[in-house]
Design a protein around this motif. Structure first.
Motif, short mmCIF file in Angstrom:
data_model
loop_
_atom_site.label_atom_id
_atom_site.label_comp_id
_atom_site.label_asym_id
_atom_site.label_seq_id
_atom_site.Cartn_x
_atom_site.Cartn_y
_atom_site.Cartn_z
N ASP A 147 24.65 -33.76 -2.97
CA ASP A 147 25.58 -33.31 -2.22
C ASP A 147 26.68 -32.55 -2.66
O ASP A 147 27.39 -32.80 -3.63
N ILE A 148 27.18 -31.54 -1.72
CA ILE A 148 28.40 -30.77 -2.07
C ILE A 148 29.64 -31.41 -1.69
O ILE A 148 30.70 -31.05 -2.15
N SER A 149 29.54 -32.68 -0.77
CA SER A 149 30.77 -33.18 -0.46
C SER A 149 30.88 -34.54 -1.03
O SER A 149 29.79 -35.34 -0.66
N ALA A 150 31.85 -34.81 -1.66
CA ALA A 150 32.03 -36.21 -2.50
C ALA A 150 31.74 -37.37 -1.69
O ALA A 150 31.37 -38.35 -1.64
N GLU A 151 32.36 -37.10 -0.23
CA GLU A 151 32.50 -38.04 0.92
C GLU A 151 31.00 -38.43 1.39
O GLU A 151 30.65 -39.47 1.28
#
Length: 188
Positions: free
Chosen positions: A1-5
């Motif tokens: 995913d591009i989002s760590a969250e």
């Protein structure tokens, strides 16, 4: 995913189901996550629009190394179905899932080519209609008709020529009504 969250949420969910040891997680853009990772068996792309999933597949198809794909797009499913043969993949499973009052289509795709799909199969699915229980398919058809009817209601206040869009929506409603008639003839 591009989002760590988002990735952390996925990790927590898999840990909850004792599956974390079966997945590799990394923050990356699209299929660039596969760079330097030999022997990837499966890549999962879900929760995005069909246009984005298709673009990621086209841009990164050289990194797949024959990995199976599990995909689910929230929009533009026909675009994903058209993209798969372009990158040398075909759909082997097309499953429905219902959650929070909505339906989602999940695909499993593998390397290889399937027989040519008709335009209707690309738009509405081929395996979807044989790999899911009739009761679920009936509920899905009714759901899609409601979604399309809501779109028609929204178009009532639209300005400009929306006759093409109205025609497309009417065709979708007609398709799902025909499927309901067909499915009601099978045992649920």
């Amino acid at each position: 995913d591009i989002s760590a969250e988002s990735l952390a949420k996925a990790q927590a969910l898999l840990a909850l189901h004792e599956l974390a040891d079966r997945a590799d997680f990394c923050v990356a853009d699209g299929l660039n996550a596969l760079r330097g990772r030999p022997n990837v068996q499966c890549a999962v792309m879900c929760g995005m629009g069909g246009r984005l999933i298709s673009q990621i597949l086209r841009d990164g198809c050289g990194l797949l190394q024959g990995a199976a794909l599990v995909l689910s797009s929230h929009t533009e499913q026909p675009l994903v179905r058209r993209t798969l043969p372009e990158i040398g993949y075909h759909i082997v499973q097309e499953k429905l899932c219902q959650a929070a009052g909505r339906f989602y289509i999940f695909w499993r795709a593998e390397p290889g080519q399937a027989e040519g799909w008709t335009a209707e199969e690309v738009h509405y699915g081929r395996l979807l209609w044989v790999q899911n229980p009739p009761k679920m398919l009936l509920d899905y058809c009714r759901y899609r008709i409601k979604v399309m009817a809501d779109r028609l209601t929204g178009l009532a206040s639209a300005t400009g020529d929306v006759s093409r869009i109205r025609g497309e929506i009417a065709a979708e409603i007609d398709f799902y009504q025909r499927k309901i008639t067909e499915l009601e003839g099978t045992s649920c």
